[in-house]
Design an enzyme around this catalytic site. Sequence first.
Site, mmCIF file in Angstrom:
data_model
loop_
_atom_site.group_PDB
_atom_site.id
_atom_site.type_symbol
_atom_site.label_atom_id
_atom_site.label_comp_id
_atom_site.label_asym_id
_atom_site.label_seq_id
_atom_site.Cartn_x
_atom_site.Cartn_y
_atom_site.Cartn_z
ATOM 1 N N VAL A 1 -62.995 101.132 -36.591
ATOM 2 C CA VAL A 1 -61.822 101.503 -37.398
ATOM 3 C C VAL A 1 -62.327 101.833 -38.805
ATOM 4 O O VAL A 1 -63.143 101.088 -39.363
ATOM 5 C CB VAL A 1 -60.793 100.351 -37.451
ATOM 6 C CG1 VAL A 1 -59.583 100.736 -38.294
ATOM 7 C CG2 VAL A 1 -60.343 99.985 -36.035
ATOM 8 N N SER B 1 -65.206 96.674 -42.876
ATOM 9 C CA SER B 1 -66.111 95.529 -42.790
ATOM 10 C C SER B 1 -65.740 94.543 -43.882
ATOM 11 O O SER B 1 -65.369 94.949 -44.996
ATOM 12 C CB SER B 1 -67.553 96.005 -43.018
ATOM 13 O OG SER B 1 -68.385 94.894 -43.294
ATOM 14 N N SER B 2 -65.853 93.247 -43.565
ATOM 15 C CA SER B 2 -65.582 92.237 -44.598
ATOM 16 C C SER B 2 -66.574 92.398 -45.745
ATOM 17 O O SER B 2 -66.277 92.056 -46.889
ATOM 18 C CB SER B 2 -65.704 90.834 -44.003
ATOM 19 O OG SER B 2 -64.920 90.750 -42.843
ATOM 20 N N HIS C 1 -60.550 94.087 -37.199
ATOM 21 C CA HIS C 1 -60.265 92.897 -36.388
ATOM 22 C C HIS C 1 -58.894 93.025 -35.712
ATOM 23 O O HIS C 1 -58.731 92.686 -34.548
ATOM 24 C CB HIS C 1 -60.201 91.635 -37.267
ATOM 25 C CG HIS C 1 -61.480 91.285 -37.960
ATOM 26 N ND1 HIS C 1 -61.632 91.326 -39.326
ATOM 27 C CD2 HIS C 1 -62.670 90.859 -37.466
ATOM 28 C CE1 HIS C 1 -62.846 90.944 -39.650
ATOM 29 N NE2 HIS C 1 -63.506 90.656 -38.546
ATOM 30 N N LYS D 1 -68.455 98.685 -34.224
ATOM 31 C CA LYS D 1 -69.216 98.879 -35.457
ATOM 32 C C LYS D 1 -70.508 98.076 -35.345
ATOM 33 O O LYS D 1 -71.570 98.535 -35.717
ATOM 34 C CB LYS D 1 -68.438 98.442 -36.698
ATOM 35 C CG LYS D 1 -69.253 98.730 -37.965
ATOM 36 C CD LYS D 1 -68.528 98.347 -39.209
ATOM 37 C CE LYS D 1 -68.579 96.874 -39.460
ATOM 38 N NZ LYS D 1 -69.915 96.377 -39.872
ATOM 39 N N GLY E 1 -65.879 94.622 -31.640
ATOM 40 C CA GLY E 1 -65.828 95.930 -32.294
ATOM 41 C C GLY E 1 -67.173 96.641 -32.138
ATOM 42 O O GLY E 1 -68.227 96.010 -32.197
#
Length: 278
Positions: free
Chosen positions: A175, A184-185, A37, A148, A146
Site C-alpha cells: 500500500v 511503513s512505520s 496494516h 512490502k 504485506g
Amino acid sequence: MKIIKTVLEMQSFSEEKRCAGKKIGFVPTMGFLHKGHLSLVKKAREECDIVIVSIFVNPTQFSPSEDFDNYPKDFETDRKLCEAEKVDAIFFPSESEMYNSPQTFVEVNELGRVLCGKSRPSHFRGVTTVVAKLLNITKPHKAYFGQKDFQQFVIVTKMVKDLNFDLKIVGCPIVREEDGLAMSSRNKYLSPDERKQAPALNSSLQTAQETFSSGETDAAKVKGAVTKAIVDAGAKPDYVEIVDASSLKPVKQIEKGNLLAIAAFFGKARLIDNRVFE
Ligand code: PAF
C-alpha cells in the site's frame, strides 16, 4: 474487542473459536498501524470469522545498533483503528510474557542470508522465531503478511511449509502514499526533506519496469540505472537486487515474475521497497 495480554488466555480464546467451527485470520504487527496494516486486517475480515491482530515490538529481530528502543508506539491509536476495523482480539503481550530465557530459535537458512539478511544478519531468525510463536499462540487458519517485506513473506511461507504448520500464509499487495512511497512505520523517521526524496524508490522501480517492458533484460544494466536514480535522489543504497521471487537468488537475465528489491538509507531511516516484473 478483547485486549489479551497472556499466552494462555490467547490460546484458550482461539481454541474456543476453533471448536465452535470459526475460521481465524491473524495479522501479526509491531503496532503503530498504518493503511498497509489495515489492508491486511480488511482482507482477514473479508475471509475469516474471527480476526486477531498482534501488537508486539519484537526485540529479537533488532540488532543492538538498530532502533528497538525508539521504535514508534501508540497503542491507544492502534486500539481505535482495530476497533473500527471490527477486529475481535488484539494480542498485546509484554516482553517477559513472550520470552523467558529461550534456547529455541527457528531459522530459515539461505533465504535469510541474502538481501536484508546481509546487513541485518540475525533479523530473520528473530522474525521466524516470533512468528512461529505467534502462530502457536493465536492458532489461525490464515495469517496475513504485506509484500512490502517481500523477503519476510517468502521466508515465513517457507518456514510454514518446512515445519508443516497447518495454516495458509496470505501475501497482500504493497500500500502506497499518494506520491508512491510505500507505507511503513519507519517513514516517521524521515525529515521533511528526506520525505520529499523517498518516493524516488518507487519511481526507480517504475522506471525499471518500463525499461524491462521496452525490451531490456540485462539485470546488471537495470540495477545500475536504479542505483543511480536512488543516489541522485540523495539516498545511500544498501542493496539493489534482481532475484528469483521464490529462491531469492540473483538473476542475470530478467524474466516476468522476477523481483526487484531495494533497501536504501534516507538519513538514518533505512527504507525498503520492491516490485515484481510484469
Ligand atoms: O512485519 C512485522 O511487523 C514483523 O516483522 C512481524 C511479522 C510482526 C514479526 O515481529
